[in-house]
Design a protein around this motif. Structure first.
Motif, PDB file in Angstrom:
ATOM      1  N   VAL A 173     -21.136 101.059  30.618  1.00 17.28           N
ATOM      2  CA  VAL A 173     -21.286 102.457  30.214  1.00 17.28           C
ATOM      3  C   VAL A 173     -20.847 103.348  31.377  1.00 17.28           C
ATOM      4  CG1 VAL A 173     -22.888 104.233  29.427  1.00 17.28           C
ATOM      5  CG2 VAL A 173     -23.245 101.858  28.744  1.00 17.28           C
ATOM      6  N   ASP A 174     -19.873 104.215  31.118  1.00 16.25           N
ATOM      7  CA  ASP A 174     -19.382 105.120  32.165  1.00 16.25           C
ATOM      8  C   ASP A 174     -20.267 106.346  32.247  1.00 16.25           C
ATOM      9  OD1 ASP A 174     -17.279 103.483  32.786  1.00 16.25           O
ATOM     10  OD2 ASP A 174     -15.917 104.426  31.351  1.00 16.25           O
ATOM     11  N   THR A 175     -20.699 106.660  33.463  1.00 16.50           N
ATOM     12  CA  THR A 175     -21.512 107.856  33.635  1.00 16.50           C
ATOM     13  C   THR A 175     -21.291 108.406  35.041  1.00 16.50           C
ATOM     14  OG1 THR A 175     -23.735 108.751  33.292  1.00 16.50           O
ATOM     15  CG2 THR A 175     -23.606 106.609  34.366  1.00 16.50           C
ATOM     16  N   ILE A 176     -22.196 109.288  35.480  1.00 18.22           N
ATOM     17  CA  ILE A 176     -22.022 109.965  36.769  1.00 18.22           C
ATOM     18  C   ILE A 176     -23.211 109.623  37.664  1.00 18.22           C
ATOM     19  CG2 ILE A 176     -21.769 112.240  37.883  1.00 18.22           C
ATOM     20  CD1 ILE A 176     -19.409 111.376  36.048  1.00 18.22           C
TER      21      ILE A 176
ATOM     22  N   LEU B 136     -19.630 106.413  37.862  1.00 17.51           N
ATOM     23  CA  LEU B 136     -20.265 105.102  37.888  1.00 17.51           C
ATOM     24  C   LEU B 136     -20.025 104.397  36.568  1.00 17.51           C
ATOM     25  CD1 LEU B 136     -23.923 105.736  39.196  1.00 17.51           C
ATOM     26  CD2 LEU B 136     -21.871 105.325  40.547  1.00 17.51           C
TER      27      LEU B 136
ATOM     28  N   LEU C  28     -22.149 101.662  34.615  1.00 16.63           N
ATOM     29  CA  LEU C  28     -23.387 100.892  34.608  1.00 16.63           C
ATOM     30  C   LEU C  28     -23.158  99.639  33.777  1.00 16.63           C
ATOM     31  CD1 LEU C  28     -25.979 103.755  33.912  1.00 16.63           C
ATOM     32  CD2 LEU C  28     -25.088 102.971  36.111  1.00 16.63           C
TER      33      LEU C  28
ATOM     34  N   VAL D 299     -24.870  96.856  31.756  1.00 18.16           N
ATOM     35  CA  VAL D 299     -26.182  96.745  31.125  1.00 18.16           C
ATOM     36  C   VAL D 299     -26.320  95.396  30.439  1.00 18.16           C
ATOM     37  CG1 VAL D 299     -27.748  97.760  29.444  1.00 18.16           C
ATOM     38  CG2 VAL D 299     -26.181  99.222  30.730  1.00 18.16           C
TER      39      VAL D 299
ATOM     40  N   VAL E 299     -30.055  97.896  33.674  1.00 14.34           N
ATOM     41  CA  VAL E 299     -28.848  98.073  34.484  1.00 14.34           C
ATOM     42  C   VAL E 299     -28.860  96.973  35.532  1.00 14.34           C
ATOM     43  CG1 VAL E 299     -27.616  99.591  36.080  1.00 14.34           C
ATOM     44  CG2 VAL E 299     -28.780 100.556  34.084  1.00 14.34           C
TER      45      VAL E 299
ATOM     46  N   PHE F  28     -23.229 116.722  33.961  1.00 17.70           N
ATOM     47  CA  PHE F  28     -23.534 117.215  35.309  1.00 17.70           C
ATOM     48  C   PHE F  28     -22.318 118.005  35.786  1.00 17.70           C
ATOM     49  CE2 PHE F  28     -26.121 113.106  36.522  1.00 17.70           C
ATOM     50  CZ  PHE F  28     -27.220 113.570  35.837  1.00 17.70           C
TER      51      PHE F  28
ATOM     52  N   ARG G  46     -19.269 113.954  32.022  1.00 19.28           N
ATOM     53  CA  ARG G  46     -20.184 113.428  31.010  1.00 19.28           C
ATOM     54  C   ARG G  46     -21.113 112.360  31.570  1.00 19.28           C
ATOM     55  NH1 ARG G  46     -22.546 112.250  27.146  1.00 19.28           N
ATOM     56  NH2 ARG G  46     -21.503 111.698  25.212  1.00 19.28           N
ATOM     57  N   VAL G  47     -22.390 112.531  31.282  1.00 12.16           N
ATOM     58  CA  VAL G  47     -23.405 111.541  31.608  1.00 12.16           C
ATOM     59  C   VAL G  47     -23.734 110.832  30.303  1.00 12.16           C
ATOM     60  CG1 VAL G  47     -25.777 111.275  32.403  1.00 12.16           C
ATOM     61  CG2 VAL G  47     -24.312 113.023  33.410  1.00 12.16           C
ATOM     62  N   ARG G  48     -23.773 109.494  30.335  1.00 15.05           N
ATOM     63  CA  ARG G  48     -23.957 108.764  29.075  1.00 15.05           C
ATOM     64  C   ARG G  48     -25.164 107.847  29.134  1.00 15.05           C
ATOM     65  NH1 ARG G  48     -18.588 108.824  30.132  1.00 15.05           N
ATOM     66  NH2 ARG G  48     -17.302 109.987  28.660  1.00 15.05           N
TER      67      ARG G  48
ATOM     68  N   VAL H 223     -29.346 102.852  28.757  1.00 12.35           N
ATOM     69  CA  VAL H 223     -30.524 102.042  28.421  1.00 12.35           C
ATOM     70  C   VAL H 223     -31.585 102.910  27.732  1.00 12.35           C
ATOM     71  CG1 VAL H 223     -30.246 100.289  30.220  1.00 12.35           C
ATOM     72  CG2 VAL H 223     -31.458 102.402  30.756  1.00 12.35           C
TER      73      VAL H 223
END
Lengths: 346, 530
Positions: free
Chosen positions: A218-221, A231, A233, A235, A240, B298, B307-309, B312
């Motif tokens: 999962v792509d996130t910040i 980042l 993650l 999973v 994570v 953010f 985008r924050v995804r 979990v």
């Protein structure tokens, strides 16, 4: 711009780029174990050898800049024979324990062994002994699996400016180690882990938590500083288990110790799991329903008795834009005060 | 940042002041190292030997609290040596001549006396910065966390205006923001004097726009800043506080004062992922979700919306903050109807044109930097291209004022606070990350070897550090990273919470930012107690 021929295909590329980079951009696959376009060319693994017309010997595509009119052959029988031999030589001094290796399924060396169908090995014999375990809490260094590509050394020195590791010894005993072969004591950014093509460098806390094929990405910040590093993650079973970063983002795939290794708080047993209401100085678990009612009643009573400006709200630089927007809207429209701030000043 | 992270590698000169970039923004430091590999020069102004000093062409080891003297002296030299950008000054600025006169006293000799930096180095720094038209300034809390913080920032801005190092690629004034979404929290209007997009609450026209959008009468009185709320609670003017994702008991200056203020509240609600020191004082604690458990956006330090995804599921009954707020609002009689964070983001975009062109759909292809007013706008890499939005901007004369506290006989050392590489803020996250905690889990104070010798303190000895507010115990780390006469304590450790020592009354008059970088303290060996 420079015009050259690669496998009978005419290609135009910017001046100064290497044959390997040009091939990548044209979708032509040349194998390599020591190259990373973010690092200086190294020419160590020799897998990317190509034939250039007019040059009698094969040259490494990663260190050869494209020249006008150059004619390059990325593959032929002789080239593939050499490449196969190189991989065979590497595997002759490798544990070949892919069945239990953390990196299986995500390992460049394993892929090449598969590609060249290396079921037997002409060079089996003595193996170099690199058994010392590193006691640092972040990075597992299994030097048995090291193929001496030097990517970690370049990332550490050039990208991170640290130089915690380097080549030491010669020939068969050559290895990559911190000074005097002590345990790592560095910034623990893990750039080395991220560039390692084999299972030689891994994150300790990820060991045994799931190999690549079993994780969902999962792509996130990043939740730490304001750099906004991207980042990914990894999973597995709602946990994570590993953090990586893609090279085509603003942070070019580089992270720091917090971003790469500071994620296990997510699953901390200390996490708050239910609302708590304090009664007689002690917290008691409560349902959301009673908590909402209680909070609304108390805030409503204070508002009607003392006015909206008797209520303040502190929002968070850690929360999202959406949450922050809603929080200040709540304070301003539902409560009726501009007493809303967050820790930007602190 | 006026400019972009991507531009850093093509800076010709990087003037880094009051920023320990290698530890507080490690990946930005990597970008700076990339610039250096491409030939850029790095100048660092910092009282501490921060790790990036190793890569600097020049390090100005100033005394704490002398930023204005340092910056004004550099401006003085740039003027005297004719390195100014006259065209830029004429076309885009006002007040140059008045300001110029204010610099007369800041000769290199005077600068040396005030800052402790050799005058030759001040002159060299001025020349390196002044000679480049691709010079960028980077700063963080070393500039802002002073009673003179606003003046410090003005002095920084003056340098950029003087050389025209703004409004073009590879230059700019670049404060590096310290938290993942501190930019976004400001942009979204979590500030007491402005609505989202920095639209002032005390301008009736703005107020009417938001009253219409939110269908509710709104207050025109600017609210209280975070650092003022505790005082007002102690006075009894603030009765209730709702805290979402903050830990002011450790974060605010003078812990004792904060604790008393919070204890005096009639009602305290804390919404967080852990039971923090602030949460312990609360009447109600609400379990929230962390970054990996929610969708949203953010905004980073270079104004990039990303985008924050959700990865979990949250633990137990923890809920997304937006759902909690919306429900509470409903129960207080103000309906908030949203199906998703995306809907909330769209509402924010309608109220602030700089975000209007950004949609979740567009963000799938990567972050976009505001301002981005339309769906086809690519976003803005650097600000002030072709001029400032309000026309000409003014030079601001800034004069030196002493810090609120100074070292004296009783408290002979100057304390600065900040971060180290491994831990983050007050540690509720990193201190629960096992490898980090096992490597960097002990509080310490950095003390200069000569001071340590004078006080007969040895390496790793437990010492007591005391200020006018209180005292803490921690380990002495003897190192030349600090100047003689100064100590440094990282902010991360609750068991030796440095804000027990800091001064809640030393605030910048405009920004209300505390003077975390200068507190007078004394250090004692515990053995002396006998």
């Amino acid at each position: 711009m420079v015009r050259f021929t690669l496998d009978d295909q005419e290609i135009v590329v910017p001046e100064g780029i290497t044959v390997l980079e040009a091939a990548r951009r044209s979708g032509i696959f040349i194998p390599t174990l020591c190259d990373d376009s973010r690092l200086e060319p190294f020419g160590g693994c020799r897998l990317c050898v190509v034939q250039v017309q007019g040059i009698p010997r094969l040259v490494t595509a990663c260190t050869t800049p494209v020249a006008e009119g150059m004619r390059v052959q990325s593959t032929n029988e002789e080239i593939e024979r050499r490449r196969r031999t190189i991989v065979e030589l590497i595997l002759s001094d490798h544990p070949n324990d892919c069945m239990v290796c953390e990196k299986a399924g995500d390992c460049n060396l394993q892929e090449l062994a598969y590609f060249y169908d290396l079921r037997t090995n002409r060079f089996y014999g003595q193996r170099s002994q690199r058994l010392v375990k590193d006691q640092n809490p972040f990075i597992e260094r299994d030097m048995e699996k090291c193929i001496l590509c030097g990517k970690c050394v370049r990332a550490c020195y050039d990208i991170q400016g640290v130089g915690a590791i380097d080549f030491t010894s010669r020939g068969f005993t050559a290895k990559i180690a911190p000074p005097f072969e002590k345990d790592l004591d560095c910034e623990f950014c893990g750039q080395c882990v991220s560039v390692c093509p084999t299972g030689a460098l891994m994150s300790k806390q990820s060991l045994g938590k799931g190999r690549q094929k079993d994780v969902q990405e999962v792509d996130t910040i990043c939740p730490y500083c304001g750099c906004g590093c991207n980042l990914t993650l990894h999973v597995s079973r709602n946990e994570v288990v590993r953090v990586t970063s893609r090279p085509d983002t603003i942070n070019e795939g580089w992270l720091c110790v917090k971003g790469r290794f500071g994620y296990s708080f997510i699953n901390s047993p200390d996490r708050l799991k239910t609302p708590l209401i304090k009664k007689d100085g002690k917290f008691a678990e409560a349902t959301w329903e009673e908590t909402f009612d209680y909070v609304a009643t108390r805030l409503g009573a204070i508002k009607s008795k003392h006015g909206p400006d008797a209520i303040g709200g502190l929002s968070s630089a850690r929360c999202s834009n959406e949450e922050n927007y809603l929080f200040q809207k709540f304070m301003r429209a539902a409560i009726g005060t501009n007493n809303v701030d967050h820790c930007a000043r602190l | 940042m006026t400019n972009s992270l991507r531009e850093i590698e093509d800076n010709e000169v990087l003037f880094i002041t009051g920023s320990n970039t290698k530890e507080a923004h490690p990946v930005i430091a990597n970008m700076m190292l990339k610039a250096r590999r491409k030939g850029a020069k790095i100048i660092i102004a910092d009282p501490r030997r921060v790790p990036l000093v190793r890569f600097a062409e020049l390090w100005l080891q100033q005394r704490p609290g002398t930023d204005i003297a340092l910056l004004n002296t550099m401006a003085h030299v740039i003027l005297k040596e004719g390195l100014i950008n006259e065209q830029f000054i004429n076309e885009q600025t006002t007040g140059f001549n008045d300001w110029r006169a204010s610099l007369d006293a800041f000769t290199p000799e005077a600068g040396e006396k005030l800052t402790g930096v050799p005058k030759g180095d001040l002159v060299r720094a001025a020349r390196i910065y002044g000679c480049s038209r691709r010079a960028a300034i980077y700063y963080t809390m070393g500039i802002t966390q002073h009673a003179q913080g606003t003046a410090n920032v003005n002095a920084v801005a003056n340098l950029a205006l003087l050389t025209g190092n703004i409004g073009r690629p590879f230059t700019g004034i670049n404060p590096l923001r310290g938290q993942n979404n501190v930019q976004g929290a400001c942009d979204a209007g979590c500030l007491p004097n402005v609505y989202p997009g920095y639209q002032r609450v005390d301008i009736p026209l703005v107020q009417q726009t938001f009253e219409r959008a939110w269908a509710m009468p709104l207050s025109v009185r600017p609210g209280l800043a975070a650092t003022e709320i505790t005082g007002k609670a102690l006075e009894g003017a603030v009765k209730a506080l709702y805290v979402m994702g903050e830990n002011p008991v450790l974060g605010d200056p003078n812990t004792e004062h904060t604790r008393k203020g919070f204890q005096k509240l009639d009602f305290l609600v804390v919404q967080d992922i852990f039971l923090t020191e602030t949460g312990m004082l609360a009447d109600v604690v609400l379990p929230a979700t962390c970054f990996a458990e929610k969708d949203g956006t953010f905004i980073n330090t270079d104004r990039r919306v990303q985008r924050v995804r959700k990865a979990v599921e949250p633990p137990g009954e923890a809920r997304e903050d937006w759902r909690v707020i919306a429900e509470l609002s409903k129960r207080l009689g103000y309906e908030m109807r949203y199906e998703s964070p995306e809907e909330i983001f769209e509402e924010l975009g309608r109220l602030w044109p700089a975000l209007e062109g950004i949609t979740y759909g567009r963000l799938e292809r990567g972050g976009i930097q505001w301002p981005c007013p339309t769906r086809s706008h690519p976003g803005t890499e650097f600000l002030y291209k072709g001029g400032f939005p309000r026309g000409k901007v003014s030079f601001t004369a800034v004069s030196m004022a002493p810090p609120v506290e100074r070292a004296d006989r009783e408290y002979p050392l100057v304390l600065t606070t900040g971060r180290n590489l491994f831990q983050y803020h007050f540690g509720s996250m990193t201190r629960r990350a096992a490898p980090i905690e096992s490597h960097a889990g002990k509080p310490y104070a950095e003390i200069h070897p000569e001071d340590a010798e004078h006080m007969r303190i040895s390496q790793d000895e437990t010492v007591r550090v005391t200020s006018r507010r209180g005292s803490i115990r921690l380990t002495a780390r003897i190192t030349e990273r600090v100047r003689r006469g100064e100590i440094f304590i990282p902010m991360h450790y609750a068991e030796a919470a440095v804000n027990v020592l800091t001064n809640n009354e030393a605030l910048d008059a405009f920004s209300k930012t505390p003077e975390f970088k200068i507190t007078a303290v004394k250090v004692e060996r515990l053995a002396q107690e006998g």
